[in-house]
Design a protein around this motif. Sequence first.
Motif, short mmCIF file in Angstrom:
data_model
loop_
_atom_site.label_atom_id
_atom_site.label_comp_id
_atom_site.label_asym_id
_atom_site.label_seq_id
_atom_site.Cartn_x
_atom_site.Cartn_y
_atom_site.Cartn_z
N ASP A 170 -9.38 6.16 -2.45
CA ASP A 170 -10.28 5.03 -2.73
C ASP A 170 -11.20 5.27 -3.92
O ASP A 170 -11.99 4.40 -4.28
CB ASP A 170 -11.08 4.66 -1.48
CG ASP A 170 -12.11 5.70 -1.09
OD1 ASP A 170 -12.13 6.77 -1.72
OD2 ASP A 170 -12.90 5.44 -0.16
N SER B 299 -11.75 4.28 4.94
CA SER B 299 -10.91 3.71 3.88
C SER B 299 -9.81 4.71 3.56
O SER B 299 -9.55 5.61 4.33
CB SER B 299 -11.76 3.39 2.65
OG SER B 299 -12.60 4.47 2.33
N THR B 300 -9.14 4.54 2.44
CA THR B 300 -7.99 5.39 2.16
C THR B 300 -8.40 6.63 1.37
O THR B 300 -9.46 6.65 0.75
CB THR B 300 -6.93 4.65 1.34
OG1 THR B 300 -7.50 4.34 0.07
CG2 THR B 300 -6.51 3.36 2.03
N GLU C 124 -6.69 7.81 8.09
CA GLU C 124 -7.39 6.98 7.10
C GLU C 124 -7.36 5.53 7.54
O GLU C 124 -6.66 5.16 8.49
CB GLU C 124 -6.73 7.14 5.73
CG GLU C 124 -5.25 6.77 5.78
CD GLU C 124 -4.58 6.73 4.42
OE1 GLU C 124 -5.23 6.99 3.41
OE2 GLU C 124 -3.38 6.43 4.40
N ASN C 125 -8.11 4.71 6.84
CA ASN C 125 -8.14 3.26 7.10
C ASN C 125 -8.54 2.94 8.54
O ASN C 125 -8.07 1.96 9.10
CB ASN C 125 -6.77 2.65 6.81
CG ASN C 125 -6.81 1.84 5.53
OD1 ASN C 125 -7.90 1.61 4.98
ND2 ASN C 125 -5.67 1.42 5.04
N SER D 163 0.83 -1.20 0.00
CA SER D 163 0.00 0.00 0.00
C SER D 163 0.87 1.25 0.00
O SER D 163 0.58 2.22 -0.72
CB SER D 163 -0.91 0.03 1.23
OG SER D 163 -1.67 -1.14 1.30
#
Lengths: 310, 344, 387
Positions: free
Chosen positions: B55, B51-52, B85-86, A110
């Motif tokens: 996304d 989420s990122t 994030e995430n 990632s």
Amino acid sequence: MEQLFTLTTLTGILHSTIRLATPYLFASLGETISQRSGVLNLGVEGQMLMGAFAAFFVVVTTGSLLGGVVAAIFVGALLGLLMALVSVSFRAEQGISGIGMYLLGLGLSSLLFRLTLGSVQSVRGFAELALPGLSSIPVLGPALFKHSLLVYVAFALVPMVAYLLNRTTWGLNIRAVGDNPQAADTLGVPVIAIRYATVTVGGAMAAMGGASLSISAVNIFQENMTGGIGFIAVALVYFGGWRPVGVMLGILLFSLVSALQIWLQLVGIGIPSDLAVMLPYILTIIALALAPRRTGQPAALTRPFNRGMA
Amino acid sequence: MFKRGTLVVVAFVLAVLLTACGGAPAAPAAPAATDAPVAAEPFKVAVVMPSTETDLAWSQAMIDALRSIQAEMGGEAAMQISISENMFNVTDAAAALRDYASAGNQLVIAHGTQYGTSMFEVARDFPEVSFAWGTATDTGEAEGFTNVFSYNASAEEGGYVNGVIAAMLSTSNVVGIVGPVEAGDAKAYIDGFEQGVLSVKPDSTVNKTYTGSFGDTAAAAEAASTHIAAGADVLTGSAQQVVGAIGVAKERGALWLGTQSSQASLAPDIVVATQLYDWTGVLKDIIAKIQAGTLGGTAYDLTLENGGLKIVFNSAFPGVTPEMQAAVDTAIQGISSGVITVLP
Amino acid sequence: MRLHLTSPSRGTWRLWRAIALDALMPFIAVVVALCIGALVLLGLGKDPLLAYGAMFRGAFGTASGLTQTLAKATPLILVGLGVTIAFRAQVINIGAEGQIIVGALGATAFALSFAQWPGWFLLPLTALMGALAGGLWGLVPGLLKARLAVNEILSTVMMNAIALQLMNFLLRGPMLDPAQIAAGTNIPQSAALPAQVWIERVVPRTLFHWGFFLALALAIAVTILLWRTTLGYRIRAVGFNPAAARYAGIPVATVITLAMVLGGSFAGLAGAIEVMGVHRRIVEGISGGYGFNGIVVALFGRLHPLGVIPSAFLFGGLLVGADQMQRAVQVPAALITALNGLVVLMVVSSAYWSQQRIARRQSEAARPSEAHAKDEPPLDAHLTPDL
């Protein structure tokens, strides 16, 4: 409902099954080799993600699909070596080192994605390749013989791995090391070297599984894109009783039900979608529970080898 | 060997624990709430999201809006954005919200409905900090909260319009929907989409599948393949998982209608239009209110009428006809004026 | 392990030095991992000292950070205990993630159904229902393994996925918050638990709740269970050598099943406590990674219930601190994940060096002239439960 019983649907389900099976095949076969030598690699998911990213990155930057495959294999082998270093040389508890590998692969893929590509994009990956002749067989032809190159490679690996494990000296040594490393060592089999080799090959194959998603089935890379496939792949090795053909059958069953549940949702037969998504997991457990008992677990699985402490 | 090590560490833990219990009550001193923002001080906003930021969907829509406001206000010097994030673990998110609130942020955004419970708890402890959360409609006014904004998106509206476009584009009269989990915002969008398709072509087939996950890219890809195999030539879907479906649609030449963030960059040839969640209007209003001293109490709703939801055609896609454009305008007007009712 | 320090001071000194080095080894491993991370941070243009300063302060250095660490350690201890019990019977429970979900669902459903009951009665029962639900989720793979030889890695991986979908299903229908239905937003979460089953916070304005002390007490209880009861003896015997255990008349299948049920019930309890102490309702993402982290905690705790406590505290602190670091220097979450993985790999490898030194010490001890530390057991650094 009647839509479920048409030939088009049947072809569709079979086609999906084969395609879905591909990443599992790469990863599970690699894991089979590694476990047969006595090493549990629970970090397959992380290696898949790194493979998916490496392949995707090379294809984006160079456009070469072959380059992508090579990159995935290289990165996967590298992570396999790292896994071997930790699990074989440092004799780490294998359940835990696998989780470490998973987190490292998830995070690193990632992070690299964010630093290099930055946003989701797509590539032109492996195209579908209809095998001349075979693909024109009614129903089965388009379902089985109209896939991208990596799908055929994955299935070709099944007999190859079976041959390797059962018919070659290498295979004999791998199995000996997995069942009784002390005895193998006494007979002069290089236990450590063989485990290094199997875990490295396993890593490369897991990475290929990831690449089969990012440059063949989906043609994009997104963070955490494997979404748990790696863990299921490890589980399916147990399903297959550590035999490549058994592993393949387990994968096909899981993939078939996965494909089927999407179709069940699609034709709207009224099962709640969440329960449909559960189906492959439930049926896999039931299938294994009903299957005749068989042993095949390498006796020294998860046991590190230490010559001094026999 | 280890047991003695353990004892040492346990002793350490207990010691630290005692220190903590003794020291805690004095810890977070509330800053004065009445300080008007000085021009030299940047406006500080923090966002926690599941989420990122890349996304191409839910989280990115929020980040894009924040960044565009930041650019408009004059960059880092005028507005400072902190991102977590995430944050799929809600306990971690709760910790993040609390930290951001105590770190001098003027606005803390809990960008996910699942953070609501934690957000209200933190909001009670930090009455001088403004909070915003969504998608939701509850500002906690009934419980006496004055520092919470909520924002919602009437996703079904744009879903309907996307459905109209899909029906007009489809030649097979089969459209496919790649859903995540059958709930909330995604369900609203999908229900609206189905109504839109059927409003144009009542006899077309709308196939719906759910992957059971918001982020499972590979599962979304397989769902898209299945839809195409079942004859669909136009697809849509929701949540960050859809990038997988778009990848497959591009490969097979099926058309795509997006939601949340613009997905045209991923596949310019097949993404026809996107229902864009434009949070800039909402955020600007919230910031203006905070600077004027009002810290909460407004429930925002993005709709087509107020411009929070935008149907954005992808200029690179050649197949948009004037009739389609006209039908979209009619649908938007109909929804805005209430002639067309879309049920979420 | 008892000490018999009869030899003169030189031996004592060597022993203590060895102990200190041993306890230090995981910390050295963490430091090495963080040094690698520092290089990455430098590459990203971030100040590593600033980042790690924030990390340490965020985990242990401030009152609010410390309370977060303790809040995080609570479910980690409980899950770690469950993993420990199962692992002692040589059952690898990677199903904690699903067991947490089911435990949270069971506790919530129960508390909401009997919301009129008084707290002194309802609160313990709610926690118990969570444990029961988790235990049930452990019973399935336990029975499958004991009776039908279905490998538990396979079944627990599958059961995790099933639990997740079960939660999705329940939270959009049967257990959906009526307020969500009324508002038409249909956001997947349950109604709030009745206030009498809320576990109070130890420190107000933090997430640190009294469940932490329950976890501590249970760690002691599990120690007693494993070393002072017949069941505990049987669990360890089965883990040590199933064939010998069977020969000794121990019902191996039953013990394996029970170990898995116990493992599941601890994870289920973790889910219930998390709901009662932190969220007060079920929301999406309730299990968020505790399943895997619990395994790491159990194995770093060397599969000892009391070892789980410092292990959960330190590993929980690492996770909390890493989140703080993300907030302080604004790095992508991915870097934190990668760093976590690196730490786990380094720490798990560090056991090797301890083992090497122990082996060396033992070979020294074997020489008659150096009789000190003779009663050191051959501690297996690779942690398979053949203790």
